[in-house]
Design an enzyme around this catalytic site. Structure first.
Site, short mmCIF file in Angstrom:
data_model
loop_
_atom_site.label_atom_id
_atom_site.label_comp_id
_atom_site.label_asym_id
_atom_site.label_seq_id
_atom_site.Cartn_x
_atom_site.Cartn_y
_atom_site.Cartn_z
N GLU A 132 10.16 16.34 56.54
CA GLU A 132 10.72 16.02 57.44
C GLU A 132 11.53 14.49 56.98
O GLU A 132 10.63 13.72 57.17
CB GLU A 132 10.30 15.93 58.76
CG GLU A 132 9.81 17.27 59.51
CD GLU A 132 9.41 17.09 60.80
OE1 GLU A 132 9.46 15.84 61.54
OE2 GLU A 132 8.85 18.19 61.39
N LYS B 241 -3.01 11.86 57.34
CA LYS B 241 -3.22 10.43 56.58
C LYS B 241 -1.75 9.91 57.42
O LYS B 241 -0.71 9.96 57.16
CB LYS B 241 -2.58 10.48 55.23
CG LYS B 241 -3.12 8.89 54.72
CD LYS B 241 -2.64 8.41 53.36
CE LYS B 241 -0.93 8.23 53.54
NZ LYS B 241 -0.67 6.95 54.31
N GLU C 264 20.55 5.42 55.09
CA GLU C 264 20.06 5.16 56.26
C GLU C 264 19.40 3.80 56.63
O GLU C 264 18.96 3.31 55.93
CB GLU C 264 18.58 6.14 56.47
CG GLU C 264 17.98 6.31 57.79
CD GLU C 264 16.96 7.22 57.97
OE1 GLU C 264 16.74 8.16 58.84
OE2 GLU C 264 16.04 7.35 56.74
N CYS D 37 14.40 9.23 63.09
CA CYS D 37 15.19 10.00 61.86
C CYS D 37 16.54 10.72 62.52
O CYS D 37 17.41 10.80 61.78
CB CYS D 37 14.35 11.08 61.16
SG CYS D 37 13.65 12.10 62.67
#
Length: 502
Positions: free
Chosen positions: A264, A189, A394, A298
Site C-alpha cells: 500500500e 514493525k 507525492e 495516501c
C-alpha cells in the site's frame, strides 16, 4: 521532564507499558539492543523518549514466537472461538480509547479528535473480522472426471507487516485483524517514529485473550530489524504500507527470498470538479480531501482538477475557507490540523512548496503560523501544469495543486496522467457522467460527490506506484490465505492413468 512527556508516560502506564518503547515478543516487553532511536514531539520539537532498535536478534525471536503460536491458533481452537477473542479485543480497545488517543496525538502529532475516531475504527476492524472468522470456507468444484474436488482456504502461517508513521494504530488494526481472523501468526514493525500505540494494541489484545506470541511487535529500524524479519524462514508473506521508494526496497527484499508482498503505497489522487457540481459541497470535500490529517494521507486529493469555467471561483472559495481552519496543539480539542509528523517530512513538504514557487506557481497560503512545531499551513498552488513536479510527486502535506480542465475527456486524461493509481473523486450532478468518470479514472477507490469515505468492509489498494494487493474487505481474507485443492476418487475402480484425468 516536560509536561507532554509526563502525559505520554501516564497514558503508557495506564496501558501497562513501561517508560520507553519496547518490543513485545512472546507476551513480554523487551528492550532492543541496537542503535538509539529518538522520538521527537512534532508540536514542540522537543525529545520525548529514546529507545533501542530491536535489531536482528529480536527479529528472529519474534518470528520464532509467531511460528510457535500459530498452529494452535489456526487448528487448536474453533474458528468461532477465534472470532470471540477478536470481539473481546474490540471491546478492550474501546475501553482504553482515551490513553491510546493521547499517545497517538503526542507522538504522531494528529489532532486528538481524529485519534479518537481512528481508535474507534480499530475496534470496528476487529469486530468486523471477528464475524468472518467462522465463515471462511472453500468450494466444491464440478470437475468433469467424476472426482469429488473441493478446496480449503488455509492460513499462510506467519506474515510480516510494516506500517507507517502517519496513522500508526489505524494501520496496525487494518493489517493485524484480517491476518489473525484467518489463523495466521503476525510479526509487525511499526515506524520507528511512532511505535507505541501498536505495542499497546497488542498488549491489550493479549490481555483480552489473544495467545502470547501470536502477534509480536518489533520497535526498530527497517535496514536492521525489518530486513531480518523479511529473511526469516517462517515468514510467508510481507505486507508494507508506506512510500513508493521504501516499498520498492521491501518488495525487492521479499522477492529475493521468494516471498509475495502486498504494497500500500502513495498516491497523487485527482479530485475532479465539474461546473454542474454544488460548489459549496465540492469545496468542503476538497478541504477534507487534502487538509485533514495535515495532508498526511495516501489517498489525499492532492490534485484538484476544476472545469475552467468555475476554476477561479472554486480556488477562491477554497483559499478563503482554509483561513478559518485551526492549527494548533494536537491535544487541544479544537485543533483541526496538527503539525507534520516529523522533521524530515516537514523539510520535504516545505521544500516542495518552495520548488513550486520557483517554477512560477502562485502560492495561496496563510501568512500566520505557529512559532514552534513542524507546522505547514493549508496551501493551494495554482498556475502549474499537470506535468509539474508538485502535480506528479507525492507531497504528503496540506498542499493541493489546482489545475483547470476543459471537458470530460480532458479531465480523464489529466487524472490518469500520473504514475499512481490509488484513489480519485468526481463532483457532478450528472449521474451518467459520474459513472463514466468512475469507470475511466485509474484508481482502486473512487468517490462520487464525496471523499475519504473508507470502511474496513470495502477493499482498499491501488496499482502502479500505488502498489498492489488489497488489505480490507473480504479481499484481505484472500490475501492472508491460500487455496488448497483436494481430489477424492469415489469410483469402485480408481481412475489412474498416464497424463491428466478426464
Amino acid at each position: 521532564m516536560s509536561e507532554r512527556t509526563q502525559k505520554l508516560l501516564g497514558a503508557m502506564a495506564a496501558l501497562g507499558l513501561g517508560d520507553r518503547p519496547q518490543s513485545i515478543i512472546g507476551g513480554k516487553l523487551i528492550d532492543g539492543a541496537g542503535a538509539d532511536v529518538t522520538l521527537v514531539d512534532p508540536f514542540t520539537e522537543q525529545v520525548l523518549l529514546t529507545y533501542k532498535d530491536a535489531d536482528t536478534a529480536l527479529a528472529i525471536k519474534a518470528c520464532d514466537a509467531a511460528q510457535k503460536a500459530q498452529p494452535a491458533w489456526a487448528k487448536g481452537i474453533s474458528a468461532a472461538a477465534r472470532g470471540q477473542v477478536m470481539q473481546d479485543i474490540a471491546r478492550a480497545v474501546l475501553a482504553n480509547a482515551e490513553p491510546l488517543a493521547i499517545i497517538e496525538a503526542i507522538v504522531a502529532g494528529k489532532p486528538i479528535r481524529d485519534c479518537r475516531i481512528e481508535v474507534a475504527k480499530v475496534a470496528e476492524m476487529f469486530a468486523y473480522y471477528a464475524g468472518w472468522a467462522d465463515k471462511l470456507h472453500g468450494e466444491v468444484i464440478p470437475v468433469p472426471s467424476g472426482h469429488l474436488n473441493y478446496t480449503l482456504r488455509e492460513p499462510l502461517g506467519v506474515v510480516f507487516q510494516i506500517t507507517p508513521w502517519n496513522a500508526p494504530i489505524f494501520t496496525a488494526g487494518w493489517q493485524i485483524a484480517p491476518a489473525i481472523a484467518t489463523g495466521n501468526g503476525v510479526v509487525i514493525k511499526p515506524s520507528e517514529l511512532t511505535p507505541i500505540t501498536t505495542v499497546a494494541l497488542v498488549k491489550l489484545a493479549e490481555d483480552a485473550g489473544l495467545p502470547h506470541g501470536l502477534v509480536n511487535v518489533l520497535c526498530g529500524l527497517g535496514p536492521t530489524t525489518g530486513q531480518a524479519a523479511i529473511e526469516h524462514m517462517a515468514v510467508r508473506k510481507v505486507v508494507f504500507v508506506g512510500s513508493p521508494e521504501t516499498g520498492r526496497r521491501v518488495a525487492m527484499a521479499a522477492a529475493a527470498a521468494l516471498k509475495p508482498a502486498v504494497l500500500e503505497l502513495g498516491g497523487k489522487s485527482a479530485n475532479i470538479v465539474f461546473d454542474d457540481a454544488n460548489l459549496e459541497h465540492a469545496c468542503l470535500g476538497a478541504q477534507a480531501a487534502i487538509f485533514s490529517g495535515a495532508g498526511q494521507s495516501c489517498v489525499a486529493g492532492s490534485r484538484l482538477l476544476v472545469q475552467r469555467s468555475i476554476h477561479d471561483d472554486l480556488v477562491e472559495m477554497l483559499s478563503t475557507g482554509m483561513k478559518n481552519i485551526k492549527l494548533g496543539d494536537p491535544l487541544d480539542e479544537s485543533t483541526e490540523i496538527g503539525p507534520i509528523s516529523n522533521a524530515r517530512q516537514f523539510k520535504h513538504v516545505t521544500g516542495m512548496i518552495d520548488q513550486a514557487a520557483s517554477a512560477g506557481a502562485s502560492v495561496l497560503s496563510r501568512s500566520d503560523t505557529l512559532a514552534k512545531g513542524y507546522f505547514v499551513p493549508p496551501t493551494v498552488l495554482r498556475g502549474l501544469s499537470n506535468s509539474s513536479k508538485t502535480a506528479q510527486q507525492e507531497i504528503f502535506g496540506p498542499v493541493v495543486t489546482a489545475i483547470p480542465f476543459e471537458d470530460e475527456a480532458d479531465a480523464i486524461a489529466l487524472a490518469n496522467d500520473t504514475s499512481f493509481g490509488l484513489a480519485g473523486a468526481v463532483w457532478t450532478s450528472d449521474v451518467g457522467r459520474a459513472h463514466r468518470m468512475a469507470e475511466a479514472v485509474r484508481a482502486g477507490t473512487f468517490w462520487i460527490n464525496s471523499y475519504k469515505a473508507i470502511h474496513v468492509s470495502s477493499p482498499f489498494g491501488g496499482s502502479l506506484n500505488s502498489g498492489f494487493g488489497r488489505s480490507s474487505g473480504t479481499d484481505a481474507l484472500m490475501e492472508y490465505t491460500s487455496a488448497k485443492s483436494i481430489w477424492l476418487d469415489s469410483a469402485p475402480k480408481p481412475r489412474i492413468a498416464f497424463g491428466y484425468v478426464s
